[in-house]
Design a protein around this motif. Structure first.
Motif, mmCIF file in Angstrom:
data_model
loop_
_atom_site.group_PDB
_atom_site.id
_atom_site.type_symbol
_atom_site.label_atom_id
_atom_site.label_comp_id
_atom_site.label_asym_id
_atom_site.label_seq_id
_atom_site.Cartn_x
_atom_site.Cartn_y
_atom_site.Cartn_z
ATOM 1 N N ASP A 15 33.565 43.776 29.649
ATOM 2 C CA ASP A 15 34.601 42.702 29.265
ATOM 3 C C ASP A 15 35.368 42.434 30.126
ATOM 4 N N ILE A 16 36.060 43.881 30.197
ATOM 5 C CA ILE A 16 37.611 44.205 30.303
ATOM 6 C C ILE A 16 37.513 43.641 31.759
ATOM 7 N N TYR A 17 36.551 44.683 32.706
ATOM 8 C CA TYR A 17 35.915 44.660 34.172
ATOM 9 C C TYR A 17 35.892 43.233 34.176
ATOM 10 N N GLN A 18 35.218 42.150 33.846
ATOM 11 C CA GLN A 18 35.017 41.274 34.117
ATOM 12 C C GLN A 18 36.770 39.972 33.858
ATOM 13 N N ALA A 19 37.185 40.474 32.768
ATOM 14 C CA ALA A 19 38.129 40.011 33.103
ATOM 15 C C ALA A 19 39.357 40.125 34.528
ATOM 16 N N ARG A 21 38.268 41.010 37.474
ATOM 17 C CA ARG A 21 37.179 39.873 38.618
ATOM 18 C C ARG A 21 37.858 39.280 38.551
ATOM 19 N N TYR A 22 38.125 38.675 37.065
ATOM 20 C CA TYR A 22 37.833 37.381 37.079
ATOM 21 C C TYR A 22 39.536 36.865 37.409
ATOM 22 N N LYS A 23 40.415 37.683 37.397
ATOM 23 C CA LYS A 23 41.788 37.977 38.101
ATOM 24 C C LYS A 23 41.429 37.755 39.501
ATOM 25 N N GLU A 24 40.867 38.753 40.172
ATOM 26 C CA GLU A 24 41.474 38.954 40.880
ATOM 27 C C GLU A 24 40.379 37.997 41.997
ATOM 28 N N ILE A 25 39.893 36.795 41.900
ATOM 29 C CA ILE A 25 39.527 36.290 42.519
ATOM 30 C C ILE A 25 40.293 35.179 43.162
ATOM 31 N N LYS A 26 41.570 35.101 41.835
ATOM 32 C CA LYS A 26 42.448 34.173 41.782
ATOM 33 C C LYS A 26 44.036 34.450 42.054
ATOM 34 N N ALA A 148 42.836 50.082 42.624
ATOM 35 C CA ALA A 148 43.102 50.886 42.030
ATOM 36 C C ALA A 148 42.930 51.018 40.665
ATOM 37 N N HIS A 149 42.557 49.340 40.363
ATOM 38 C CA HIS A 149 42.237 48.865 38.924
ATOM 39 C C HIS A 149 41.117 49.260 38.449
ATOM 40 N N PHE A 150 40.285 49.424 39.663
ATOM 41 C CA PHE A 150 38.419 49.140 39.385
ATOM 42 C C PHE A 150 38.232 50.785 39.407
ATOM 43 N N ILE A 151 38.641 51.527 40.114
ATOM 44 C CA ILE A 151 37.649 52.076 41.012
ATOM 45 C C ILE A 151 37.241 53.217 39.777
#
Length: 203
Positions: A15-19, A21-26, A148-151
């Motif tokens: 869920d955190i990863y999807q959140a 990713r959603y912020k990354e798109i924007k 760095a937030h995804f690594i």
């Protein structure tokens, strides 16, 4: 970013990863149109040096450089002001990503050798003014995911026991994970120096 330590190992990792990713798109777009673009590498290095001096987390360092990129993209700034902007970006990012006791203090920043070599003295009023300007520029939103937030999440799922090497089971899973982490960290730091371009060739 108000995330618990090692969130990628918890039950809410997906869920955190999807959140994120959603912020990354924007995310705001970076156009690389700053008149001082030739100085970008220098100030990214300055952020990295000060960040390493205070042992700040990679997410704070990467967020600081991203804030610097976006701010430089929008304004024509003098070199002297850029020093203040870069350090203010690092302070804001560390306040957002780190515990309060790890955020660099004004007195210790001014005592750094690089500050005297730049003939720069930070003041509380000057930093507050710059931080306010930065926050207003980003509409008070510092929730800006970087690589760095995804690594750590990607590393946690990058290698598993079913993977093969040259068609054969891996001899040592732990060693593979170690090397994967080593090179991921290396490229993560290299990415601070400029926008990496990846080319995929299809034949």
């Amino acid at each position: 970013m108000e995330l618990e330590g090692q969130w990628w190992k918890g039950q809410l990792a997906g869920d955190i990863y999807q959140a994120l990713r959603y912020k990354e798109i924007k995310l705001p777009s970076y156009k690389g149109q700053s008149p001082q673009l030739n100085l970008r590498r220098y100030f990214a290095d300055l952020i990295a040096i000060v960040s390493n001096r205070y042992r700040l987390c990679p997410t704070a360092r990467h967020l600081a450089v991203y804030l610097l990129d976006l701010f430089m993209d929008r304004y024509d700034i003098t070199v002297q002001q850029l020093h203040m902007v870069a350090l203010s970006c690092l302070l804001l990012a560390s306040k957002f990503e780190e515990r309060e006791d790890r955020v660099p203090k004004l007195e210790t920043l001014n005592s750094l050798g690089c500050m005297s070599s730049m003939n720069l003295v930070l003041t509380k009023q000057g930093l507050l003014h710059m931080e306010l300007l930065l926050l207003e520029t980003f509409q008070w939103n510092l929730y800006l995911p970087t690589a760095a937030h995804f690594i750590e999440y990607y590393l946690s799922i990058a290698v598993n026991e079913a993977d093969l090497h040259d068609g054969w089971p891996m001899a040592c899973l732990e060693k593979t994970v170690l090397y994967m982490t080593k090179y991921a960290d290396y490229f993560l730091e290299v990415s601070l120096q400029g926008k990496l371009k990846f080319c995929c060739c299809f034949t």
